[in-house]
Design an enzyme around this catalytic site. Structure first.
Site, PDB file in Angstrom:
ATOM      1  N   MET A 136       7.107  37.187  39.555  1.00 34.35           N
ATOM      2  CA  MET A 136       6.397  35.773  40.212  1.00 34.35           C
ATOM      3  C   MET A 136       4.931  36.489  39.090  1.00 34.35           C
ATOM      4  O   MET A 136       4.328  37.715  39.729  1.00 34.35           O
ATOM      5  CB  MET A 136       6.797  35.425  41.139  1.00 34.35           C
ATOM      6  N   HIS A 155       0.088  33.524  45.318  1.00 34.32           N
ATOM      7  CA  HIS A 155      -0.912  33.049  45.722  1.00 34.32           C
ATOM      8  C   HIS A 155      -1.561  31.519  45.417  1.00 34.32           C
ATOM      9  O   HIS A 155      -2.767  31.286  46.317  1.00 34.32           O
ATOM     10  CB  HIS A 155      -2.371  33.818  45.077  1.00 34.32           C
ATOM     11  N   ASP A 156      -0.672  30.754  44.874  1.00 33.56           N
ATOM     12  CA  ASP A 156      -1.390  29.234  44.822  1.00 33.56           C
ATOM     13  C   ASP A 156      -0.892  28.693  45.812  1.00 33.56           C
ATOM     14  O   ASP A 156      -1.266  27.319  46.653  1.00 33.56           O
ATOM     15  CB  ASP A 156      -0.227  28.562  44.243  1.00 33.56           C
ATOM     16  N   GLU A 179      -5.298  34.731  48.414  1.00 35.68           N
ATOM     17  CA  GLU A 179      -4.852  36.470  48.129  1.00 35.68           C
ATOM     18  C   GLU A 179      -4.419  37.345  49.239  1.00 35.68           C
ATOM     19  O   GLU A 179      -5.360  36.984  50.411  1.00 35.68           O
ATOM     20  CB  GLU A 179      -6.366  37.114  47.317  1.00 35.68           C
ATOM     21  N   GLU A 211       0.716  39.956  41.596  1.00 36.36           N
ATOM     22  CA  GLU A 211      -0.433  39.427  42.291  1.00 36.36           C
ATOM     23  C   GLU A 211      -1.484  40.255  42.202  1.00 36.36           C
ATOM     24  O   GLU A 211      -1.837  41.259  41.880  1.00 36.36           O
ATOM     25  CB  GLU A 211      -0.523  38.792  43.660  1.00 36.36           C
ATOM     26  N   ASP A 218      12.629  22.636  39.901  1.00 38.88           N
ATOM     27  CA  ASP A 218      11.263  23.175  41.208  1.00 38.88           C
ATOM     28  C   ASP A 218      11.393  24.619  41.399  1.00 38.88           C
ATOM     29  O   ASP A 218      12.762  23.852  42.853  1.00 38.88           O
ATOM     30  CB  ASP A 218      11.470  21.767  41.585  1.00 38.88           C
ATOM     31  N   GLY A 238       7.617  30.252  37.743  1.00 40.92           N
ATOM     32  CA  GLY A 238       6.327  29.618  36.988  1.00 40.92           C
ATOM     33  C   GLY A 238       5.924  30.498  36.052  1.00 40.92           C
ATOM     34  O   GLY A 238       4.727  30.617  36.108  1.00 40.92           O
TER      35      GLY A 238
END
Ligand SMILES: C[S@@+](CC[C@H](N)C(=O)[O-])C[C@H]1O[C@@H](n2cnc3c(N)ncnc32)[C@H](O)[C@@H]1O
Length: 336
Positions: A241, A246-247, A301, A274, A228, A177
């Site tokens: 990442m 956190h999404d 988070e 993160e 994906d 991502g």
């Protein structure tokens, strides 16, 4: 400030960010320069209503983003951070976070907490954020600009946090991502022996001109893989990442981490970048961003221990946590 003033400042916080949003959206910060310019000229240049523009400029000056001398305005060093061409531009962030979609979703916060069901994107638009981005190119453009804007801050912090890390055994680093490649391109520039790949959705990478790999001249060592992360990730020695887990909910994170585990060699590693939630007594930006994640998607988070648990559920061991001096974000390392 007294308690009274501090609370009023919070109450009116959104007014300030909306005034700033309007200034950026209308191009004020790319029009006003260090040489004082009359409000009439600014309004004329930007094809805006003069009287209302003057009031907007005055409010922006009142926040320290412009300097006002009678009817003339110049930009301050703080205001320069909103210019398109500033190397640390924050323009993308304000356009996304105070833009119409993100403005609309926050109103659902009390109801989400009452119902115990997060994700205001679904409440407002009946679809998840990345589906919405896929169907609304204008939103996707603003979203990607914002990710680049966040990355301008975060990439430097990752680089600082991992500065003493021995990358010599890593030959291929995959950014899951990885957006338009800001983080990975910078790591490839810093470590010339590295090759890289970026797993992304097609819509994010289709405009080649926007990709950092070509802007930073590391094209020859980096490939974009369309795919994906919930199905499969490309093989690599190590994975990074940034602002991904956190999404997503805990179960969704375990699915992503398990897919990475499956594609990793025996010595495989994963770096999770993160906002890390510190102990309860410490106020921290992550505690606000957590509420944003509640509004925006199924994610949250997390504390270091919560990331360690996710890693373990997917077969990884939590090896280390690296912190830049600012403490805004942290890097968690998992090993196979
Ligand atoms: C919050 S953004 C972070 C982007 C980048 N890592 C950064 O820090 O700037 C999340 C990214 O995940 C990508 N993404 C979402 N769902 C994905 C999926 N199923 N597979 C791969 N990438 C996905 C999005 O396109 C988006 O670029």
């Amino acid at each position: 400030m007294s308690d009274y003033e501090k609370t009023l400042d919070i109450i009116f916080g959104r007014w300030k960010s909306q005034i700033l949003y309007a200034g950026v959206k209308l191009g004020i910060f790319d029009c006003v320069t260090s040489v004082p310019k009359n409000a009439t000229y600014i309004a004329k240049e930007l094809k805006l209503d003069f009287a209302l523009t003057y009031r907007l400029l005055r409010a922006l000056a009142s926040m320290g983003l412009l300097k006002q001398e009678l009817h003339d305005f110049s930009i301050t060093t703080q205001g320069e951070l909103l210019r398109k061409d500033h190397p640390q531009t924050l323009r993308g962030i304000i356009l996304l976070e105070e833009g119409p979609e993100h403005y609309a979703i926050w109103k659902h916060l009390p109801d989400m907490i009452l119902d115990g069901k997060q994700d205001a994107f679904i409440r407002e638009y009946d679809q998840k954020i990345f589906e919405y981005a896929d169907r609304n190119p204008q939103y996707a453009e603003v979203f990607n600009q914002a990710m680049n804007s966040y990355s301008r801050i975060q990439t430097a912090l990752v680089s600082e946090a991992l500065d003493g890390y021995d990358f010599s055994n890593i030959h291929h680093l995959c950014d899951i991502g990885g957006g338009q490649g800001h983080l990975l391109s910078n790591l490839l520039s810093k470590y010339p022996h590295l090759k890289g790949s970026i797993l992304e959705l097609e819509s994010v990478t289709k405009n080649k001109e926007l990709l950092w790999t070509s802007k930073m001249g590391v094209d020859d060592r980096c490939t974009y893989v369309i795919g994906d992360m919930f199905n499969e990730v490309p093989p690599a020695d190590a994975y990074i990442m940034k602002m991904i887990l956190h999404d997503w909910s805990d179960d969704e994170c375990v699915k992503i981490l398990s897919n990475i585990y499956r594609s990793s060699p025996n010595e495989g590693k994963v770096f999770i970048v993160e906002h890390l939630i510190p102990v309860p007594e410490i106020p921290h930006f992550s505690k606000f961003f957590d509420i944003h994640m509640m509004c925006i998607a199924s994610g949250r988070e997390r504390t270091i221990d919560e990331y360690a648990t996710l890693l373990e559920r997917a077969g990884w061991k939590h090896a280390n946590t690296f912190h830049p001096r600012s403490g805004l974000i942290g890097v968690i390392e998992g090993k196979k």
